[in-house]
Write an enzyme that holds these catalytic residues in place. Structure first.
Site, PDB file in Angstrom:
ATOM      1  N   ILE A  11       0.560  -1.246   0.059  1.00 61.87           N
ATOM      2  CA  ILE A  11       0.062  -0.038   0.291  1.00 61.87           C
ATOM      3  C   ILE A  11       0.707   1.433   0.112  1.00 61.87           C
ATOM      4  O   ILE A  11       0.625   2.448  -0.269  1.00 61.87           O
ATOM      5  CB  ILE A  11      -1.034   0.000   1.610  1.00 61.87           C
ATOM      6  N   TYR A 139      -2.365  -8.428  16.352  1.00 57.45           N
ATOM      7  CA  TYR A 139      -1.995  -7.989  14.839  1.00 57.45           C
ATOM      8  C   TYR A 139      -2.981  -6.385  15.578  1.00 57.45           C
ATOM      9  O   TYR A 139      -3.058  -5.059  15.413  1.00 57.45           O
ATOM     10  CB  TYR A 139      -2.215  -8.044  13.656  1.00 57.45           C
TER      11      TYR A 139
HETATM   12  N1  UFG Z   1      -8.548 -17.264   1.839  1.00 57.73           N
HETATM   13  C1  UFG Z   1      -8.280 -18.290   1.773  1.00 57.73           C
HETATM   14  N2  UFG Z   1      -7.514 -19.560   0.709  1.00 57.73           N
HETATM   15  C2  UFG Z   1      -6.204 -18.558   0.786  1.00 57.73           C
HETATM   16  C3  UFG Z   1      -6.314 -17.311   1.547  1.00 57.73           C
HETATM   17  C4  UFG Z   1      -7.285 -16.672   2.526  1.00 57.73           C
HETATM   18  O1  UFG Z   1      -9.484 -19.128   1.647  1.00 57.73           O
HETATM   19  O2  UFG Z   1      -5.662 -19.450   0.476  1.00 57.73           O
HETATM   20  C5  UFG Z   1      -9.542 -16.913   3.093  1.00 57.73           C
HETATM   21  C6  UFG Z   1      -9.533 -16.377   4.067  1.00 57.73           C
HETATM   22  O3  UFG Z   1      -9.587 -17.342   4.861  1.00 57.73           O
HETATM   23  C7  UFG Z   1     -10.585 -14.886   4.456  1.00 57.73           C
HETATM   24  C8  UFG Z   1     -10.099 -14.398   2.285  1.00 57.73           C
HETATM   25  O4  UFG Z   1     -10.147 -15.663   2.334  1.00 57.73           O
HETATM   26  O5  UFG Z   1     -11.929 -15.582   4.608  1.00 57.73           O
HETATM   27  C9  UFG Z   1      -9.969 -13.175   2.860  1.00 57.73           C
HETATM   28  O6  UFG Z   1      -8.094 -13.612   3.159  1.00 57.73           O
HETATM   29  P1  UFG Z   1      -6.722 -12.664   3.526  1.00 57.73           P
HETATM   30  O7  UFG Z   1      -5.555 -13.543   3.600  1.00 57.73           O
HETATM   31  O8  UFG Z   1      -6.480 -12.148   1.673  1.00 57.73           O
HETATM   32  O9  UFG Z   1      -6.942 -11.510   3.770  1.00 57.73           O
HETATM   33  P2  UFG Z   1      -7.972 -10.909   5.157  1.00 57.73           P
HETATM   34  O10 UFG Z   1      -9.140 -10.581   5.275  1.00 57.73           O
HETATM   35  O11 UFG Z   1      -7.373 -12.565   6.479  1.00 57.73           O
HETATM   36  O12 UFG Z   1      -7.489 -10.052   6.305  1.00 57.73           O
HETATM   37  C10 UFG Z   1      -6.491  -8.696   5.424  1.00 57.73           C
HETATM   38  C11 UFG Z   1      -5.801  -8.261   6.006  1.00 57.73           C
HETATM   39  C12 UFG Z   1      -5.268  -7.375   6.963  1.00 57.73           C
HETATM   40  C13 UFG Z   1      -6.851  -6.829   7.449  1.00 57.73           C
HETATM   41  C14 UFG Z   1      -7.765  -7.744   6.738  1.00 57.73           C
HETATM   42  C15 UFG Z   1      -8.959  -6.415   7.016  1.00 57.73           C
HETATM   43  O13 UFG Z   1      -4.465  -9.254   5.963  1.00 57.73           O
HETATM   44  O14 UFG Z   1      -4.231  -7.627   7.662  1.00 57.73           O
HETATM   45  O15 UFG Z   1      -7.872  -7.999   4.998  1.00 57.73           O
HETATM   46  O16 UFG Z   1     -10.450  -6.899   6.853  1.00 57.73           O
HETATM   47  F1  UFG Z   1      -6.817  -6.400   9.066  1.00 57.73           F
END
Ligand code: UFG
Length: 320
Positions: A11, A139
């Site tokens: 970002i 975090y």
């Molecule tokens: N997911 C999968 N498979 C993967 C990766 C992710 O099913 O290989 C799912 C996760 O379980 C989640 C969704 O996809 O339900 C999004 O996951 P991300 O890892 O892309 O993002 P997160 O929602 O976990 O987290 C992101 C940022 C955080 C922030 C958050 C705020 O990484 O820093 O969004 O909504 F806090």
């Protein structure tokens, strides 16, 4: 001049580029542990760490800094659960160093990258800024500690701040010059695109039994360019000597399955999936109420179509 910490990150690099292109003089500070030097193409670059007080003194003495945009942080929820002290140190203590040096040099304008993680498991959707703050991992807690400190610090002083609570950042600069490149990559969209690009065999869907229409988690995906423009609006907001906290999301959610379907449409590849257990700490649904940012920050997301967002990410991933 504007000091941008973490300008070598995903970002931060987009914020640095946009501010520079809008005519601001920027200083990019990054320790390059997670950032990339080739993402820092604009403004001046200082290699360094926020734990280095001597360096901070040097930078604030050398440059006429009036605003700090603070994106440098550790951002992995999983890692924060494993190594909480590392997160409190990097995300809270080092921010304190930055705020102290700002006080010493009378710099009173601050934009802070916060996160939807400060809300924890939401009580209601969409989530407004008034929603209770009850983060469930170190975090989110470390980011909330900074938010609380900023609120205290701004009382009865000429220090002003804007906190931007990002929901799920995605996409890449329209030029595909900069974009998302984490190591290891844990985010849904780049992983799905890497499967399409044959760099990975399949994508794991973490949990198919959530209380959502298709059983997978729903998130509010916001394009990184729109996150960057919110920082520009933040500068204007600070010029009015005000402080506030804003959600940054488009106000609409997509499930994991819907995102993978979009990735298939954009790339034309099949993208095999396997459903496994839930990932620890993933809330079922996170969708932003973004009315406050629209009204008070005068910000609006320009890229609202999910396939368009994913297309920009794909153009960048293809180049990596
Ligand atoms: N997911 C999968 N498979 C993967 C990766 C992710 O099913 O290989 C799912 C996760 O379980 C989640 C969704 O996809 O339900 C999004 O996951 P991300 O890892 O892309 O993002 P997160 O929602 O976990 O987290 C992101 C940022 C955080 C922030 C958050 C705020 O990484 O820093 O969004 O909504 F806090």
């Amino acid at each position: 001049m504007i000091l941008i910490t973490g300008a070598g990150g995903y970002i931060g690099s987009h914020v640095n580029k946009l501010m520079f292109e809008e005519g601001y003089q920027t200083i990019a500070l990054d320790n390059l542990l997670n950032g990339h030097e080739d993402l820092i193409k604009w403004g001046k670059f200082v290699l360094g760490d926020l734990k280095d007080i001597k360096l901070l003194n040097f930078v604030f003495k050398k440059y006429d800094i009036d605003t700090v945009v603070h994106l440098a942080a550790l951002t992995s929820v999983n890692e924060s659960v494993q190594f909480p002290a590392k997160y409190y140190k990097n995300n809270f203590q080092y921010t304190l160093n930055l705020l102290n040096i700002m006080e010493k040099f009378n710099v009173g304008k601050f934009i802070f990258s916060s996160t939807a993680s400060v809300y924890g498991e939401p009580d209601s959707i969409p989530i407004s800024e008034k929603h209770p703050l009850k983060p469930v991992n170190p975090y989110g807690k470390s980011k909330l500690m900074v938010e609380n400190l900023l609120s205290e610090r701004s009382k009865n002083s000429d220090f002003n701040y804007v906190c931007l609570r990002y929901f799920n950042a995605c996409g890449a600069d329209l030029s595909a010059e900069i974009g998302e490149n984490h190591d290891p990559e844990t985010h849904l969209i780049p992983i799905a695109l890497n499967v399409a690009l044959n760099k990975l065999e399949k994508i794991t869907i973490y949990g198919g039994d959530y209380p959502t229409p298709d059983g997978t988690c729903i998130r509010d995906y916001i394009h990184v360019h729109d996150i960057a423009t919110a920082h520009l609006k933040g500068l204007e907001f600070l010029d009015e000597n005000k402080s506030d906290v804003f959600n940054l999301g488009i106000g609409r959610g997509f499930s994991v399955k819907e995102i993978i379907k979009s990735c298939r449409e954009v790339t034309g590849y099949e993208i095999p999936t396997v459903v496994e257990n839930r990932r620890e700490g993933d809330p079922a649904i996170l969708i932003a109420d973004n009315k406050k940012a629209k009204k008070n920050l005068k910000w609006k997301a320009e890229i609202n179509d999910i396939n368009s967002m994913i297309k920009t990410a794909y153009n960048y991933q293809k180049k990596l």
